[in-house]
Structures are given as C-alpha cells and as structure tokens.
Scaffold this motif. Structure first.
Motif, short mmCIF file in Angstrom:
data_model
loop_
_atom_site.label_atom_id
_atom_site.label_comp_id
_atom_site.label_asym_id
_atom_site.label_seq_id
_atom_site.Cartn_x
_atom_site.Cartn_y
_atom_site.Cartn_z
N THR A 1 -7.90 1.52 -9.91
CA THR A 1 -6.77 1.25 -9.02
C THR A 1 -7.12 1.45 -7.55
O THR A 1 -6.25 1.37 -6.69
N THR A 2 -8.40 1.69 -7.27
CA THR A 2 -8.82 2.07 -5.92
C THR A 2 -9.65 0.98 -5.26
O THR A 2 -10.62 0.49 -5.84
N ARG B 1 -10.53 8.21 -0.22
CA ARG B 1 -10.06 7.48 -1.39
C ARG B 1 -10.87 7.77 -2.65
O ARG B 1 -10.45 7.42 -3.75
N TYR C 1 -9.31 9.35 -5.76
CA TYR C 1 -8.54 8.58 -6.73
C TYR C 1 -9.37 8.15 -7.93
O TYR C 1 -8.83 7.72 -8.95
N SER D 1 2.65 7.15 0.52
CA SER D 1 2.96 8.46 -0.07
C SER D 1 1.84 8.96 -0.98
O SER D 1 1.74 10.15 -1.25
N ARG D 2 0.99 8.05 -1.44
CA ARG D 2 -0.10 8.43 -2.35
C ARG D 2 -1.30 9.02 -1.61
O ARG D 2 -2.12 9.70 -2.22
N TYR D 3 -1.38 8.79 -0.32
CA TYR D 3 -2.55 9.25 0.42
C TYR D 3 -2.60 10.78 0.39
O TYR D 3 -1.59 11.45 0.63
N PRO D 4 -3.78 11.36 0.12
CA PRO D 4 -3.87 12.83 -0.01
C PRO D 4 -3.56 13.55 1.30
O PRO D 4 -3.97 13.11 2.38
N GLU E 1 0.85 -1.18 0.00
CA GLU E 1 0.00 0.00 0.00
C GLU E 1 0.89 1.24 0.00
O GLU E 1 1.86 1.32 0.75
N ASP E 2 0.54 2.20 -0.84
CA ASP E 2 1.38 3.37 -1.05
C ASP E 2 0.99 4.49 -0.09
O ASP E 2 0.06 5.26 -0.35
#
Length: 315
Positions: A291-292, A210, A213, A91-94, A88-89
């Motif tokens: 992708t979510t 999420r 995304y 760094s991608r979380y807003p 799980e990324d």
C-alpha cells in the motif's frame, strides 16, 4: 534517552520558546516564539533543515552536515497539508515529535520550529500559492497533481520565517530539490541550497518516513528499486539505452512492485536524455509496494568513465 519537554501554546507577542532540557534545542510553536528564539541566533550564519516529522538517520545526516559548517541549525517540523492530495491520507502520516526532538538534540540543533497549520496558514487555505510550473507537472507531479505547488509554498514561507542563510535537502527527493533550487534562483531568495547524498539502509533501501508502512515482505520487494538503480548505473559507460535496459531488467523480475515510472532524464530539465547524450543524468524510479508508494533515484555520469554519483556536481 528521555527528554523532558515543555509544550508551548501561548500566542502572545511576548511568548517565550520552550527549552527541552540541558543541551536540548529550544522549541517554538508560534510565530512570536520563533521571532524570540531566532533573534538569539547569529543572523549571518543560520542553516535550516525542513522536515515533516518522523525523523530518521537521513534527517540526522542533513542536520549533521549543516552543523559542520554553520554556527546555528534550525529544524522545522511541519506536516504540510498543501502537499497531500485528496486521495492521500494525511492522518496516516507518522507523528513522532518526542522521538524527533531527541534526534534533534543528539545532532546539535539550536531551535526546532514545530507549528500547527493555523500558524503557517493563519487565514486558512492560502489564496496565493507558488506554482512549480512545467517542471512540477512531470514524474512525481503527474502522479500527485498540485503537490509541488504546496511544497514550494511552504518552503518559501519557512525560508522567510526562519530567515535562514542556507537550506539543506536530501538528494533522494531529486525533483523537489531541483524545484527549490529553481525557486531560489528565479525569485532571488538570498538562500544557499545544499544537497546531501541519499542515506540508505544497510540493505540499500533509501531511508524514508514511509518505510514504516512496509511489512517484512514489502520491504524485501522494495529492494528492487535500489537494485535497479545500481544495475543501471553499472551500465552507464555504454550510454542511455544500456542504463535503461539494465535497470528495467531488474524490475521486471519483481512482479509485486507496481512501477509507476523508470526514467533517465536531464537533471535540470527532467526531459529524457537521447542516446547520444553524455554527461550527468538522473536515473529515477517510483512504484507502489503493497500500500506504500516509494521513490528513489541515483545521479549518474553517462559515457566514458561513467557510473554513479553521490550528488550532481552543479550547484
């Protein structure tokens, strides 16, 4: 609305929390700042709303509900690394702190605690963590091993640090809510856990950070999750098989949604309810759209007079 904000990085014992502006909440980033700010609040009546940031109207609803019955409301904004698995990324979380602060200000929050990981975990990766046990190994726990251990660990720490008397959580994260209730009960936390009905977009999609995304076509596909739950709840008077069948019928007609699970389970054990079961049950679904990965659920009353519920009637 534009809010002026003073960033605070001091760590000394005498550090003062920042005040974002007239009528805005204090902002504490360190333990010392939190102690100073928390000392100014009434110890006997403080509610906390815990978030990972990227606030939306679902979070604002939790805050408003807490504000209705409590003298003071604390919001925590902490992106907990323990809840993210290796695939799980994080760094991608807003990350939208300025917008989050505006929402908190509009909803009447007294104090925002926005620490960094080194404040919450000063010794690095904690050697001792809470275990969610068997209830944390099914459904979301099966897809995200260790997620609920990390969630309970930080919730416990934030309950201690904020010294809250009540904590507000959304029904949307039903398994999380169940595990927090069990932790509070099993470990004798002096905290009342309050559940608030899932907040939805006008089209029925459950509000989630999420959702940002999702592409326009993804969002259209994602509506099958809430549609399936509504269809299942509409068949609740006929029993468990009818509920599962009606919900599944909606999902099979949306091939672009990759469904992880669709279950009808007991709200306290998360075990599948048998055909003879009558009473409250959790109808839950999870799947990947584009992708979510999205989750949703609906409490239902199974049997005569059955149908959808906002939240479960037990505390």
């Amino acid at each position: 609305m534009t809010t002026e904000r003073t960033d605070v990085t001091g760590t000394g014992a005498g550090a003062e929390p920042a005040v974002a502006g007239p009528g805005s909440p204090m902002v504490a980033r360190t333990r010392a700042e939190l102690r100073t700010a928390r000392a100014a609040l009434d110890d006997g009546d403080v509610a906390v709303v815990m978030t990972m940031g990227a606030l939306h109207d679902g979070h604002a609803t939790l805050i408003r509900r807490a504000r209705e019955t409590h003298a003071h409301v604390v919001v925590t904004i902490f992106l907990n690394p323990l809840q993210f698995g290796p695939k799980e990324d994080l760094s991608r979380y807003p990350r939208t702190f300025d917008a989050d602060l505006e929402i908190c200000s509009a909803a009447g929050v007294d104090l925002v605690f926005a620490p960094t990981p080194d404040v919450i975990y000063p010794d690095g990766d904690p050697g001792v963590r809470l275990s969610a046990g068997p209830l944390g190994d099914v459904l979301e726990g099966q897809s995200r091993p260790g997620h609920f251990d990390g969630m309970l660990t930080v919730v416990a720490k934030l309950m201690h640090l904020t010294r809250c008397t009540s904590a507000y959580f959304g029904q949307k994260d039903a398994q999380q809510l169940l595990l927090i209730r069990r932790m509070v009960r099993d470990l004798d936390f002096p905290v009342r856990v309050v559940s608030v009905p899932t907040v939805r977009e006008p089209d029925g999609l459950a509000m989630s950070s999420r959702n940002t995304y999702l592409t326009a076509s993804d969002r259209e596909t994602a509506l099958c999750l809430s549609s399936a739950l509504r269809a299942g709840a509409a068949a609740a008077v006929e029993g468990p098989s009818a509920i599962r069948r009606a919900a599944r019928e909606v999902l099979v007609h949306e091939p672009l949604a990759l469904i992880d699970y669709l279950v009808l389970v007991h709200p306290e054990t998360l075990q599948d309810v048998p055909e003879w079961y009558r009473g409250e049950a959790l109808l839950a679904v999870a799947g990947r759209v584009g992708t979510t990965r999205l989750i949703d659920n609906l409490p239902v009353m199974v049997g005569p007079g059955g149908g959808p519920l906002d939240v479960f009637t037990h505390d």
